[in-house]
Design an enzyme around this catalytic site. Structure first.
Site, mmCIF file in Angstrom:
data_model
loop_
_atom_site.group_PDB
_atom_site.id
_atom_site.type_symbol
_atom_site.label_atom_id
_atom_site.label_comp_id
_atom_site.label_asym_id
_atom_site.label_seq_id
_atom_site.Cartn_x
_atom_site.Cartn_y
_atom_site.Cartn_z
ATOM 1 N N THR A 62 -7.488 11.065 7.665
ATOM 2 C CA THR A 62 -7.495 9.936 8.599
ATOM 3 C C THR A 62 -6.644 8.781 8.073
ATOM 4 O O THR A 62 -6.414 8.650 6.865
ATOM 5 C CB THR A 62 -8.927 9.402 8.795
ATOM 6 O OG1 THR A 62 -9.480 9.039 7.515
ATOM 7 C CG2 THR A 62 -9.836 10.435 9.439
ATOM 8 N N LYS A 94 -4.011 5.049 0.551
ATOM 9 C CA LYS A 94 -2.896 4.684 -0.346
ATOM 10 C C LYS A 94 -3.125 3.319 -0.987
ATOM 11 O O LYS A 94 -2.323 2.382 -0.834
ATOM 12 C CB LYS A 94 -1.551 4.702 0.381
ATOM 13 C CG LYS A 94 -1.145 6.082 0.879
ATOM 14 C CD LYS A 94 0.266 6.076 1.447
ATOM 15 C CE LYS A 94 0.717 7.424 1.940
ATOM 16 N NZ LYS A 94 0.059 7.871 3.182
ATOM 17 N N PHE A 95 -4.207 3.198 -1.743
ATOM 18 C CA PHE A 95 -4.498 1.961 -2.461
ATOM 19 C C PHE A 95 -3.339 1.627 -3.400
ATOM 20 O O PHE A 95 -2.711 2.535 -3.967
ATOM 21 C CB PHE A 95 -5.797 2.109 -3.259
ATOM 22 C CG PHE A 95 -7.020 2.204 -2.397
ATOM 23 C CD1 PHE A 95 -7.548 1.081 -1.786
ATOM 24 C CD2 PHE A 95 -7.640 3.432 -2.181
ATOM 25 C CE1 PHE A 95 -8.679 1.161 -0.983
ATOM 26 C CE2 PHE A 95 -8.772 3.522 -1.387
ATOM 27 C CZ PHE A 95 -9.294 2.382 -0.780
ATOM 28 N N ALA A 96 -3.096 0.322 -3.572
ATOM 29 C CA ALA A 96 -1.932 -0.060 -4.385
ATOM 30 C C ALA A 96 -2.079 -1.448 -5.004
ATOM 31 O O ALA A 96 -1.083 -2.146 -5.185
ATOM 32 C CB ALA A 96 -0.665 -0.006 -3.524
ATOM 33 N N ILE A 98 -4.499 -4.301 -7.808
ATOM 34 C CA ILE A 98 -5.181 -4.326 -9.110
ATOM 35 C C ILE A 98 -6.594 -3.750 -8.960
ATOM 36 O O ILE A 98 -7.150 -3.702 -7.862
ATOM 37 C CB ILE A 98 -5.256 -5.761 -9.691
ATOM 38 C CG1 ILE A 98 -6.049 -6.692 -8.765
ATOM 39 C CG2 ILE A 98 -3.864 -6.296 -9.974
ATOM 40 C CD1 ILE A 98 -6.456 -8.014 -9.411
ATOM 41 N N GLY A 99 -7.157 -3.325 -10.067
ATOM 42 C CA GLY A 99 -8.447 -2.635 -10.061
ATOM 43 C C GLY A 99 -9.535 -3.372 -9.310
ATOM 44 O O GLY A 99 -10.235 -2.782 -8.473
ATOM 45 N N ASN A 100 -9.692 -4.651 -9.561
ATOM 46 C CA ASN A 100 -10.777 -5.399 -8.917
ATOM 47 C C ASN A 100 -10.610 -5.430 -7.404
ATOM 48 O O ASN A 100 -11.565 -5.219 -6.658
ATOM 49 C CB ASN A 100 -10.832 -6.825 -9.472
ATOM 50 C CG ASN A 100 -11.971 -7.613 -8.871
ATOM 51 O OD1 ASN A 100 -13.143 -7.243 -9.039
ATOM 52 N ND2 ASN A 100 -11.660 -8.670 -8.154
ATOM 53 N N ARG A 239 1.781 15.600 13.237
ATOM 54 C CA ARG A 239 2.320 15.783 14.583
ATOM 55 C C ARG A 239 2.560 17.236 14.947
ATOM 56 O O ARG A 239 2.475 17.598 16.124
ATOM 57 C CB ARG A 239 3.598 14.943 14.736
ATOM 58 C CG ARG A 239 3.302 13.459 14.879
ATOM 59 C CD ARG A 239 4.515 12.592 14.623
ATOM 60 N NE ARG A 239 4.851 12.514 13.203
ATOM 61 C CZ ARG A 239 5.855 11.796 12.713
ATOM 62 N NH1 ARG A 239 6.650 11.128 13.529
ATOM 63 N NH2 ARG A 239 6.069 11.766 11.410
#
Ligand code: S5P
Length: 282
Positions: A62, A94-96, A98-100, A239
């Site tokens: 998703t 797609k996290f990008a 800083i850790g916090n 697609r």
């Protein structure tokens, strides 16, 4: 031996990450290494596509932030479908950061991704702190994370020493949360040596049987190129599967479009599984 010579079942048996183990077991059970990426912008279409392709996939991917009428009922219905049809859920966030920050983005907000998504992914751009941050939320819940080691789009900067840094980070990860990659090739064996240390799953987007790309840099390869030639583990198809729903005809006659979606799902499932059987040693 190389991971590409091993069955999904034997890899499941020695997989330490719970989400990756469930994924490998599901692949074996359903004889499907197909993940369908359901990039549609309303609840009804998202659920209808999941219900149509559900029996033929191991995983649904998703982009929850594109759903205009998102609410927690969508998550409940999606979770119910994942149980009904036996598939896992992968929020392609797609996290990008800083850790916090990523720990808050992963646990909180309107989407509360960690509460329902078995697998998510992250860029290593910020350094290994991003893994520490996400793992602090996901690891206690038995979730898994894929690092974006390579991308499918033309001109992607995910190559060379950057890709290798992702591989090292996954191999050296002590949280147990990183379970593999988004990549175009068997990056954990790029040196030609079998990866006997830690089983890592490779999920590969940019898969299509009918077209070579789109107008915005996407590049497609076939399931056979991805699974047999490149040694990846799961094909991600968007697609190529749900496309008929987006055409004017599909909008006019939804039932016919959904029937086509189901048919494409079966076609990609078969192609992906045949490619896997062809890569196993005789
Ligand atoms: O490198 C990438 C990584 C991802 S996760 N290339 C990609 O295309 N993706 C995702 O896969 C993309 O965000 C989209 O959701 C899907 C490909 O969709 P398709 O319609 O081109 O098959």
């Amino acid at each position: 031996s190389s991971i590409t010579q091993q069955t999904y079942a034997s890899r499941a048996a020695r997989q330490p990450n719970a989400a990756a183990r469930q994924l490998l077991e599901c692949i074996e059970r359903k004889q499907s290494n197909l993940c369908v990426s359901v990039d549609v912008t309303n609840k009804r279409d998202l659920l209808d596509v999941c219900d149509a392709v559900g029996p033929d996939v191991c995983l649904i991917k998703t982009h929850i932030d594109i759903v205009s009428d998102f609410d927690m009922d969508l998550v409940e219905q999606l979770t119910a479908l994942s149980k009904k049809h036996d598939f896992l859920i992968f929020e392609d966030r797609k996290f990008a950061d800083i850790g916090n920050t990523v720990s808050l983005q992963y646990s909180s907000g309107v989407h509360r991704i960690a509460s329902w998504s078995h697998i998510t992914n992250a860029h290593l751009v910020p350094g290994p702190g991003i893994i520490t941050g996400l793992a602090s939320v996901g690891q206690p819940l038995g979730r898994g994370c894929l690092l974006l080691a390579e991308m499918s789009s033309a001109g992607a900067l995910t190559k060379g020493s950057y890709t290798q840094a992702c591989v090292e980070a996954a191999k050296n990860d002590t949280t147990g949360f990183v379970c593999g990659f988004i990549a175009m090739s068997r990056v954990d064996e790029a040196d030609g040596q079998p990866n006997t240390a830690k089983d890592l799953v490779i999920l590969t987007p940019g898969v299509g049987l009918d077209v070579k790309g789109d107008a915005m840099g996407q590049q497609y390869r076939t399931p056979d190129q991805v699974i047999r030639e490149s040694g990846c583990d799961v094909i991600i198809v968007g697609r190529g599967v749900y496309g008929s729903l987006m055409t004017p005809e599909g909008k006019q006659d939804k039932q016919a479009a959904i029937a086509k979606v189901r048919e494409q799902g079966r076609r990609y499932k078969q192609a992906g599984w045949n490619a896997y059987l062809a890569r196993l040693p005789g």
